[in-house]
Scaffold this active site. Structure first.
Site, mmCIF file in Angstrom:
data_model
loop_
_atom_site.group_PDB
_atom_site.id
_atom_site.type_symbol
_atom_site.label_atom_id
_atom_site.label_comp_id
_atom_site.label_asym_id
_atom_site.label_seq_id
_atom_site.Cartn_x
_atom_site.Cartn_y
_atom_site.Cartn_z
ATOM 1 N N GLU A 103 44.879 30.111 30.215
ATOM 2 C CA GLU A 103 43.607 29.461 29.874
ATOM 3 C C GLU A 103 42.879 30.267 28.788
ATOM 4 O O GLU A 103 42.899 31.501 28.798
ATOM 5 C CB GLU A 103 42.760 29.388 31.143
ATOM 6 C CG GLU A 103 41.394 28.764 30.987
ATOM 7 C CD GLU A 103 40.598 28.829 32.291
ATOM 8 O OE1 GLU A 103 39.620 28.077 32.404
ATOM 9 O OE2 GLU A 103 40.956 29.615 33.193
ATOM 10 N N LYS A 151 38.619 20.920 29.427
ATOM 11 C CA LYS A 151 38.275 21.086 30.839
ATOM 12 C C LYS A 151 37.068 20.225 31.180
ATOM 13 O O LYS A 151 36.030 20.280 30.523
ATOM 14 C CB LYS A 151 37.980 22.558 31.132
ATOM 15 C CG LYS A 151 37.828 22.888 32.606
ATOM 16 C CD LYS A 151 37.702 24.406 32.793
ATOM 17 C CE LYS A 151 37.645 24.778 34.269
ATOM 18 N NZ LYS A 151 37.566 26.247 34.459
ATOM 19 N N CYS A 175 42.612 25.758 35.152
ATOM 20 C CA CYS A 175 42.002 26.560 36.195
ATOM 21 C C CYS A 175 41.472 25.705 37.353
ATOM 22 O O CYS A 175 42.200 24.921 37.942
ATOM 23 C CB CYS A 175 40.902 27.434 35.593
ATOM 24 S SG CYS A 175 40.451 28.883 36.586
#
Length: 320
Positions: free
Chosen positions: A47, A132, A166
């Site tokens: 990430e 994200k 994540c």
């Protein structure tokens, strides 16, 4: 029916060159060449690997950490920046698909950053990007959330591939949205999070999420997690002298592979830097679906109706 491929995949567990886009891209390109020479057709990077995670949001108060937001922005990228071109060229030269996290600057709105995964084909083309959806906890001080337009599965040379960053691998509806588009290869990338509560075992939490997605979707999950280098620790010791003990906490990372039964396969890493490999055969996704196919016979779509807004969200819409 698309061909069910067999291939070798690599997952990377290491740290970026903190606040240095060019050096981090160079490091990534070196890794792509190495994994390709070892036969990998797909490599997963952590990430926001290019090129910093905002740890100051966790160890400093918002006022103390605010100055680093500007520094992060200045060391972030647009997806068409020349600094990223070596990644695309190396992917093409090596014939290797690449998924890598970056801090992405909004092309219109200055000061807006996204936690973005780039999906690069083995022909060196940007197939897409995933932003994200919801920054986790303290991350909201840094990133703006993405929208449904990036919840896509890509028809790569190794198979239908999707990715989440994540904590959003915890989001059941986001994961189902990828499964329903035929995802068979899932990239879940993370950062090492030793700053989590002491009762939270990050490496186990990562494996639980990956196993859940693999078992529910009957697919392969590839996990890549970053580490915290000595360089990063020394960077933060200037601001928080007692941070070393926190950053060196064990069981803060996991990098590895899970099969369609939710079992760990191949090699894996906890805490240590390195590259791990696994051989994947997508035909192994078939038989488990006879038992539980939640996008097919093992569901009731006359009862459940998931609707996803896949339109890009804009700050303004002009109407004549």
């Amino acid at each position: 029916m698309r061909e069910m491929k067999k291939f070798k995949v690599a997952a990377v567990q290491t740290s970026p060159v903190f606040f240095n886009v060019e050096a981090t891209v160079e490091k990534a390109c070196k890794i792509i060449r190495e994994v390709s020479s070892n036969g990998a057709k797909l490599v997963a990077f952590p990430e926001v690997f290019v090129c910093a995670y905002p740890y100051w949001n966790w160890i400093l108060n918002p006022v103390q950490g605010s100055k680093w937001f500007k520094e992060l922005y200045l060391n972030s990228v647009f997806v068409d920046d020349k600094e990223l071109r070596p990644l695309f060229e190396t992917a093409r030269e090596c014939g290797c698909n690449v998924v890598i996290g970056v801090n992405e600057k909004d092309p219109i709105k200055a000061g807006v950053l996204y936690n973005t995964n780039l999906i690069i084909s083995d022909k060196g083309e940007l197939m897409g990007k995933h932003r994200k959806l919801v920054p986790t906890w303290a991350e909201k001080l840094t990133w703006t959330g993405g929208d449904g337009s990036s919840l896509k599965v890509y028809d790569t040379s190794v198979g239908p591939l999707g990715t989440l960053a994540c904590g959003e691998n915890t989001n059941t509806l986001a994961r189902f949205t990828l499964l329903a588009q035929g995802e068979l290869v899932h990239i879940a990338n993370y950062i090492g999070l030793p700053v989590a509560p002491t009762t939270y075992n990050m490496s186990e939490a990562i494996k639980i999420r990956a196993a859940a997605h693999s078992f529910e979707g009957k697919l392969f999950t590839i996990v890549s997690c970053s580490t915290i280098s000595e360089e990063i620790i020394q960077f933060f010791e200037k601001e928080a002298p007692d941070c070393r003990e926190l950053f060196e906490r064990k069981n803060s990372t996991f990098t590895g592979f899970l099969d369609p039964n939710g079992q760990v396969i191949g090699d894996s890493l906890i805490d240590d830097d390195g590259i791990v490999y696994a051989d994947i055969d997508l035909t192994e996704c078939i038989q488990p679906k006879q038992m539980h196919d939640i996008i097919g016979h093992y569901n009731r779509f006359d009862i459940f109706d998931l609707r996803v807004n896949n339109k890009p969200i804009k700050a303004i819409n002009f109407k004549e």
